[in-house]
Design an enzyme around this catalytic site. Structure first.
Site, PDB file in Angstrom:
ATOM      1  N   TYR A  11     106.040  64.877  30.567  1.00 50.36           N
ATOM      2  CA  TYR A  11     105.297  65.338  31.857  1.00 50.36           C
ATOM      3  C   TYR A  11     104.090  64.570  32.450  1.00 50.36           C
ATOM      4  CZ  TYR A  11     102.838  69.306  34.364  1.00 50.36           C
ATOM      5  OH  TYR A  11     102.282  69.874  35.240  1.00 50.36           O
ATOM      6  N   ASN A  32     111.553  58.165  22.719  1.00 52.65           N
ATOM      7  CA  ASN A  32     112.877  58.722  21.951  1.00 52.65           C
ATOM      8  C   ASN A  32     113.531  59.758  22.308  1.00 52.65           C
ATOM      9  OD1 ASN A  32     110.922  60.196  21.010  1.00 52.65           O
ATOM     10  ND2 ASN A  32     111.602  60.239  18.814  1.00 52.65           N
ATOM     11  N   ASP A  74     111.879  55.052  18.762  1.00 56.74           N
ATOM     12  CA  ASP A  74     111.116  55.978  18.161  1.00 56.74           C
ATOM     13  C   ASP A  74     109.728  55.218  17.549  1.00 56.74           C
ATOM     14  OD1 ASP A  74     109.894  57.876  16.491  1.00 56.74           O
ATOM     15  OD2 ASP A  74     111.612  58.466  15.229  1.00 56.74           O
ATOM     16  N   THR A 144      93.405  67.098  22.701  1.00 58.60           N
ATOM     17  CA  THR A 144      93.374  68.414  23.314  1.00 58.60           C
ATOM     18  C   THR A 144      92.210  69.219  23.125  1.00 58.60           C
ATOM     19  OG1 THR A 144      94.242  70.648  23.301  1.00 58.60           O
ATOM     20  CG2 THR A 144      94.690  69.246  21.459  1.00 58.60           C
ATOM     21  N   TYR A 181     100.270  72.477  15.755  1.00 51.67           N
ATOM     22  CA  TYR A 181     100.279  71.199  16.859  1.00 51.67           C
ATOM     23  C   TYR A 181      98.902  71.068  17.015  1.00 51.67           C
ATOM     24  CZ  TYR A 181      99.384  69.615  21.569  1.00 51.67           C
ATOM     25  OH  TYR A 181      98.792  68.990  22.471  1.00 51.67           O
ATOM     26  N   LYS A 185      96.458  67.271  16.201  1.00 49.64           N
ATOM     27  CA  LYS A 185      95.495  66.455  16.994  1.00 49.64           C
ATOM     28  C   LYS A 185      94.304  66.336  16.366  1.00 49.64           C
ATOM     29  CE  LYS A 185      98.012  66.210  21.086  1.00 49.64           C
ATOM     30  NZ  LYS A 185      98.080  65.044  21.953  1.00 49.64           N
ATOM     31  N   ARG A 241     103.881  78.418  34.429  1.00 53.90           N
ATOM     32  CA  ARG A 241     104.807  79.641  34.103  1.00 53.90           C
ATOM     33  C   ARG A 241     104.603  80.694  34.987  1.00 53.90           C
ATOM     34  NH1 ARG A 241     106.903  81.091  29.863  1.00 53.90           N
ATOM     35  NH2 ARG A 241     105.743  83.273  28.971  1.00 53.90           N
ATOM     36  N   THR A 253     103.338  87.191  32.793  1.00 50.70           N
ATOM     37  CA  THR A 253     103.019  87.419  31.455  1.00 50.70           C
ATOM     38  C   THR A 253     101.590  87.235  30.773  1.00 50.70           C
ATOM     39  OG1 THR A 253     103.925  85.303  30.876  1.00 50.70           O
ATOM     40  CG2 THR A 253     105.285  87.364  30.991  1.00 50.70           C
ATOM     41  N   TYR A 255      98.981  87.349  27.985  1.00 50.53           N
ATOM     42  CA  TYR A 255      99.276  87.795  26.667  1.00 50.53           C
ATOM     43  C   TYR A 255      98.059  88.532  26.221  1.00 50.53           C
ATOM     44  CZ  TYR A 255     102.821  84.199  26.340  1.00 50.53           C
ATOM     45  OH  TYR A 255     104.048  83.277  26.258  1.00 50.53           O
ATOM     46  N   GLU A 328      94.965  84.332  18.583  1.00 41.89           N
ATOM     47  CA  GLU A 328      93.816  83.908  19.321  1.00 41.89           C
ATOM     48  C   GLU A 328      92.785  84.980  19.815  1.00 41.89           C
ATOM     49  OE1 GLU A 328      95.394  81.999  22.917  1.00 41.89           O
ATOM     50  OE2 GLU A 328      96.388  83.917  23.506  1.00 41.89           O
TER      51      GLU A 328
HETATM   52  N1  USQ Z   1      99.010  82.376  28.165  1.00 42.46           N
HETATM   53  C1  USQ Z   1      99.228  83.830  28.803  1.00 42.46           C
HETATM   54  N2  USQ Z   1     100.218  83.939  28.955  1.00 42.46           N
HETATM   55  C2  USQ Z   1     101.623  83.040  28.924  1.00 42.46           C
HETATM   56  C3  USQ Z   1     101.290  81.788  28.469  1.00 42.46           C
HETATM   57  C4  USQ Z   1      99.943  81.291  27.857  1.00 42.46           C
HETATM   58  O1  USQ Z   1      98.267  84.598  28.701  1.00 42.46           O
HETATM   59  O2  USQ Z   1     102.760  83.197  29.632  1.00 42.46           O
HETATM   60  C5  USQ Z   1      97.661  82.066  27.436  1.00 42.46           C
HETATM   61  C6  USQ Z   1      97.615  81.890  26.225  1.00 42.46           C
HETATM   62  O3  USQ Z   1      97.868  82.753  25.024  1.00 42.46           O
HETATM   63  C7  USQ Z   1      96.640  80.807  26.011  1.00 42.46           C
HETATM   64  C8  USQ Z   1      96.193  80.390  27.399  1.00 42.46           C
HETATM   65  O4  USQ Z   1      97.090  81.198  28.247  1.00 42.46           O
HETATM   66  O5  USQ Z   1      95.215  81.798  25.609  1.00 42.46           O
HETATM   67  C9  USQ Z   1      96.685  78.861  27.421  1.00 42.46           C
HETATM   68  O6  USQ Z   1      97.992  78.772  26.981  1.00 42.46           O
HETATM   69  P1  USQ Z   1      99.017  77.414  27.370  1.00 42.46           P
HETATM   70  O7  USQ Z   1     100.339  77.808  26.714  1.00 42.46           O
HETATM   71  O8  USQ Z   1      98.665  77.156  28.830  1.00 42.46           O
HETATM   72  O9  USQ Z   1      98.297  76.364  26.492  1.00 42.46           O
HETATM   73  P2  USQ Z   1      98.330  75.882  25.260  1.00 42.46           P
HETATM   74  O10 USQ Z   1      99.401  76.419  24.320  1.00 42.46           O
HETATM   75  O11 USQ Z   1      96.848  76.015  24.579  1.00 42.46           O
HETATM   76  O12 USQ Z   1      98.908  74.525  24.999  1.00 42.46           O
HETATM   77  C10 USQ Z   1      98.739  73.714  26.476  1.00 42.46           C
HETATM   78  C11 USQ Z   1      99.825  72.230  26.118  1.00 42.46           C
HETATM   79  C12 USQ Z   1      99.246  71.477  25.019  1.00 42.46           C
HETATM   80  C13 USQ Z   1      97.795  71.166  25.288  1.00 42.46           C
HETATM   81  C14 USQ Z   1      96.988  72.418  25.519  1.00 42.46           C
HETATM   82  C15 USQ Z   1      95.629  72.042  26.102  1.00 42.46           C
HETATM   83  O13 USQ Z   1     100.999  72.619  25.771  1.00 42.46           O
HETATM   84  O14 USQ Z   1     100.183  70.341  25.028  1.00 42.46           O
HETATM   85  O15 USQ Z   1      97.048  70.538  24.275  1.00 42.46           O
HETATM   86  O16 USQ Z   1      97.542  73.170  26.654  1.00 42.46           O
HETATM   87  S1  USQ Z   1      94.367  73.192  25.477  1.00 42.46           S
HETATM   88  O17 USQ Z   1      94.975  74.826  25.640  1.00 42.46           O
HETATM   89  O18 USQ Z   1      93.087  73.333  25.962  1.00 42.46           O
HETATM   90  O19 USQ Z   1      94.415  72.949  23.663  1.00 42.46           O
END
Ligand code: USQ
Length: 382
Positions: A11, A32, A74, A144, A181, A185, A241, A253, A255, A328
């Site tokens: 992405y 990969n 890879d 991150t 994950y 990092k 999303r 959605t 959470y 969380e």
């Molecule tokens: N969340 C919702 N509803 C959803 C999806 C997520 O309320 O449908 C909430 C999650 O619970 C979370 C927040 O939105 O509190 C952010 O979730 P996210 O899925 O957008 O982000 P995250 O899982 O933390 O991971 C994403 C990327 C990851 C990157 C990270 C940056 O997938 O690769 O490292 O964002 S950070 O969040 O600052 O760590």
């Protein structure tokens, strides 16, 4: 500059390759297809289909005249990675080659192990390939914001001055991630810091928040150059999303309580940040840490914004709190600093109503491709 992009099919990887090659850099991408494989295994394919990396490079060349060199392989294979470093002699390596999904890393033993082995294994190999074949190469590593977690004190930009029993020292800011994950990092950062201290590498660690968007100057030139826009619960980030849910008439959605605050940024700003880091390399023996986001929102604020803009466009957008599949904090203090990239010249693209409307319009074009089975969370933290 000769730039090697690891994870060049992702992405972030593919748009980075296009933007840097458009600016005249010599770009080599390596991937990969791990993300594509996991997407297939978990039924989490992106909204728009993407040609394979070699075809993407060929399409890009036919439109721009710029060649991007492609290596399919890879980065965990040290011999192959060494060859690429030896032959290409990168001046900058941008390391995106990690399993990037928090939810995926929490599925089960196999997913956790794959995440750990891939992410740490690749970082370790990159360090050694630089030391052996390109010791002056600047490593730009995608970290991150999630490494810091949500502590109840201000989050500094990578480092914390500690005063203890009358003496002072500066340490890496404490890290406490909430997925395996994100924890990989944290471990990456420690590994890099060790090799910076002992072997004089030059490293920039970009602590990025959740990214959103489906548009860059280069991707907008042709449908076949579109990005891997995910809206599923595994790879989809929350803003992307919500955009798809708004278009598909599915209540957003949220959470749990929805008070989770994160620092967000537009994909266009990721590209700017990486380029700024590249054009302003650190001296050897330094680990520079930059917090990479432009504005903060709670999940509820994001849902309100997308709901309001979507409804003004004639969509019927609702938001609904559902049981949080994650462990969380749902209400917390959050005050991370983010001066470094602004000082280097970052000009943020903020999430204005106009930007949200444009993104919704782009998603509407692909409405027929939305698979609603991919939307509800399928992975629980326990
Ligand atoms: N969340 C919702 N509803 C959803 C999806 C997520 O309320 O449908 C909430 C999650 O619970 C979370 C927040 O939105 O509190 C952010 O979730 P996210 O899925 O957008 O982000 P995250 O899982 O933390 O991971 C994403 C990327 C990851 C990157 C990270 C940056 O997938 O690769 O490292 O964002 S950070 O969040 O600052 O760590």
């Amino acid at each position: 500059m000769r730039v090697l992009i690891l994870g060049g099919d992702g992405y972030l990887g593919w748009p980075t390759a296009m933007t840097l090659s458009a600016k005249g850099h010599e770009v080599c991408v390596m991937d990969n297809y791990l993300r594509r494989l996991i997407a297939q295994e978990t039924s989490s394919e992106a909204l728009m289909p993407a040609p394979n990396l070699s075809d993407r490079a060929a399409i890009w060349k036919s439109l721009s005249g710029e060649a991007v060199r492609v290596v399919i392989g890879d980065c965990k294979d040290y011999r192959l990675l060494s060859e690429v470093f030896r032959d290409f002699q990168p001046e900058t390596v941008i390391h995106y080659a990690e399993q990037p999904s928090g939810p995926y890393s929490m599925i089960d033993f196999d997913a956790a192990k794959r995440t750990l082995d891939n992410n740490l294994g690749v970082t370790f190999n990159v360090i050694w390939a630089v030391m052996e074949h390109a010791p002056d190469c600047h490593i730009i590593k995608l970290g991150t914001m999630g490494e810091y977690g949500t502590p109840s004190i201000d989050i500094e930009e990578g480092w914390l001055d500690v005063e203890h029993n009358g003496r002072k020292h500066t340490f890496l800011y404490p890290r406490q991630a909430s997925t395996l994950y994100h924890t990989t990092k944290v471990l990456d950062t420690d590994l890099l810091w060790f090799y910076v201290r002992l072997y004089g590498l030059r490293v920039t660690d970009l602590m990025q928040g959740p990214v959103y968007g489906l548009s860059t100057d280069e991707a907008d030139r042709d449908e076949r150059l579109l990005l891997n826009f995910h809206y599923d619960d595994i790879f989809g980030t929350v803003v992307n999303r919500f955009l798809v849910q708004a278009v598909a008439d599915i209540p957003l959605t949220v959470y749990g309580k929805g008070g989770q605050i994160r620092g967000y940024l537009n994909l266009k700003d990721t590209l700017q940040c990486v380029e700024l880091a590249m054009n302003n390399p650190v001296e050897k023996g330094n680990l520079r840490i930059l917090n990479q986001f432009t504005e903060r929102f709670s999940v509820n604020e994001l849902a309100d914004k997308i709901q309001r803009v979507g409804n003004d466009m004639g969509l019927n957008v609702q938001a609904k709190s559902i049981e949080n599949p994650r462990k969380e904090q749902e209400e917390h203090y959050y005050n991370p600093k983010h001066h470094g990239l602004l000082e280097l010249g970052l000009k943020p693209h903020y999430m204005t109503d106009e930007v949200v409307a444009q993104m919704l319009e782009q998603v509407i074009r692909y409405k027929d491709r939305i698979d609603t089975r991919k939307i509800m969370p399928r992975v629980r933290w326990s």
